[in-house]
Design an enzyme around this catalytic site. Sequence first.
Site, PDB file in Angstrom:
ATOM      1  N   GLN A 128       0.388  -1.006  -0.087  1.00  0.00           N
ATOM      2  CA  GLN A 128       0.040   0.068   0.102  1.00  0.00           C
ATOM      3  C   GLN A 128       0.781   0.881  -0.121  1.00  0.00           C
ATOM      4  O   GLN A 128       1.687   1.448   0.691  1.00  0.00           O
ATOM      5  CB  GLN A 128      -1.079   0.180   1.624  1.00  0.00           C
ATOM      6  CG  GLN A 128      -1.989  -1.029   1.347  1.00  0.00           C
ATOM      7  CD  GLN A 128      -2.779  -1.114  -0.020  1.00  0.00           C
ATOM      8  OE1 GLN A 128      -3.273   0.246   0.017  1.00  0.00           O
ATOM      9  NE2 GLN A 128      -3.753  -1.832   0.615  1.00  0.00           N
ATOM     10  N   TYR A 133      -5.448 -13.839  -1.945  1.00  0.00           N
ATOM     11  CA  TYR A 133      -4.053 -12.388  -2.510  1.00  0.00           C
ATOM     12  C   TYR A 133      -3.476 -11.248  -1.036  1.00  0.00           C
ATOM     13  O   TYR A 133      -3.280 -10.368  -1.320  1.00  0.00           O
ATOM     14  CB  TYR A 133      -5.190 -11.237  -2.985  1.00  0.00           C
ATOM     15  CG  TYR A 133      -6.227 -11.902  -4.067  1.00  0.00           C
ATOM     16  CD1 TYR A 133      -6.077 -12.096  -5.296  1.00  0.00           C
ATOM     17  CD2 TYR A 133      -7.612 -11.833  -3.327  1.00  0.00           C
ATOM     18  CE1 TYR A 133      -7.285 -13.037  -5.860  1.00  0.00           C
ATOM     19  CE2 TYR A 133      -8.209 -12.062  -4.242  1.00  0.00           C
ATOM     20  CZ  TYR A 133      -8.224 -12.850  -6.047  1.00  0.00           C
ATOM     21  OH  TYR A 133      -9.354 -13.686  -6.270  1.00  0.00           O
ATOM     22  N   GLU A 172      -1.368 -16.112  -2.959  1.00  0.00           N
ATOM     23  CA  GLU A 172      -0.794 -14.948  -3.628  1.00  0.00           C
ATOM     24  C   GLU A 172       0.276 -15.401  -4.809  1.00  0.00           C
ATOM     25  O   GLU A 172       0.838 -16.009  -5.163  1.00  0.00           O
ATOM     26  CB  GLU A 172       0.579 -13.725  -3.085  1.00  0.00           C
ATOM     27  CG  GLU A 172       0.995 -12.863  -3.476  1.00  0.00           C
ATOM     28  CD  GLU A 172      -0.113 -11.908  -4.159  1.00  0.00           C
ATOM     29  OE1 GLU A 172       0.405 -11.692  -5.364  1.00  0.00           O
ATOM     30  OE2 GLU A 172      -0.776 -11.077  -4.026  1.00  0.00           O
ATOM     31  N   ASP A 178      -8.217  -9.600   0.194  1.00  0.00           N
ATOM     32  CA  ASP A 178      -7.809  -8.038  -0.573  1.00  0.00           C
ATOM     33  C   ASP A 178      -7.884  -8.164  -1.589  1.00  0.00           C
ATOM     34  O   ASP A 178      -6.508  -7.995  -2.093  1.00  0.00           O
ATOM     35  CB  ASP A 178      -6.908  -7.844   0.640  1.00  0.00           C
ATOM     36  CG  ASP A 178      -6.569  -6.313   0.285  1.00  0.00           C
ATOM     37  OD1 ASP A 178      -7.186  -5.768  -0.510  1.00  0.00           O
ATOM     38  OD2 ASP A 178      -5.540  -6.189   0.972  1.00  0.00           O
ATOM     39  N   CYS A 230      -9.566  -2.421  -3.831  1.00  0.00           N
ATOM     40  CA  CYS A 230      -9.627  -0.475  -4.325  1.00  0.00           C
ATOM     41  C   CYS A 230     -11.131  -0.509  -5.044  1.00  0.00           C
ATOM     42  O   CYS A 230     -11.049   0.485  -5.527  1.00  0.00           O
ATOM     43  CB  CYS A 230      -8.304  -0.415  -4.811  1.00  0.00           C
ATOM     44  SG  CYS A 230      -8.093  -1.904  -5.980  1.00  0.00           S
TER      45      CYS A 230
END
Length: 281
Positions: A5, A34, A55, A106, A133
């Site tokens: 981030q 993720y 991931e 996420d 997001c």
Amino acid sequence: MSFYQVNPVQTNVLYNKALEYADLSGDETVWDMYCGIGTISLFLAQKAKKVYGVEIVPQAIDDARHNAEINGITNAEFFVGKAEEVVPDIYKKGGDGSHADVVVVDSPRKGCDQVLLDTLVHMAPERIVYVSCDPATLARDVKILQEKGYEAKKVAVVDQFCHSGHVETVVLLSHKKPDGHINVKVEFGEGEGKVPLDNIAKRAEEYKPKERVTYKMIKEYIEAKYGFKVHTAYIAEVKRDLGLPMYDAPNAVEELKQPRKHPTAEKVEAIKDALKHFEVI
């Protein structure tokens, strides 16, 4: 190659909110989809029994394992691969990692793959914490999970990208539980108070799942009836405009982001006719 981030101050706010929604007591098995470099995973591992992270970027998983080591966290395990491939495979095999009390997602901007969402439903975690997001794909996936037995309980928005119109959103979904039980005794056969077997077969036929309608079926129907072909992206565009699920052709949805011609009114009507024919609308 590892994602992180861009706003470390708000990242702390974001991940603490995810931890709050996870509501861990120390006995839970948790999956972090993720997981990137394992930031959320390691947040959760401090209050969970076991955390599994997945991931697709190998370098990120290397970082996640290193981060776990330097922070003295031994109850976190990480897997390299696509979440929609790794998690269903582990679930089907059973054993360690096939069960989850809490799942944290996420996802990238495109949201979750349908296969992963289906697997999450089968795993039946008590809580799903969805970090996103992109509010649009978040809303799409939450709607799917709600239709599968989950209910959105809490929502928080974190101003992760200051001076822009973008935000990170955290949603807590809980598995719906029945309000109560009713025991019903049914006797099959002929005679008073019994249910004829013929009725059972008839009702089973009425409730039989409909055949899955594919883009290929729609294209073949239109070509046979109207004499022209339609591009998959055109069908996707019409379905999107009608608010229908887009999982059948995710690539077609991506194509629409590129400059291209839109379907003519004639083709739009033909596509809608096909959707009505197959009882999609």
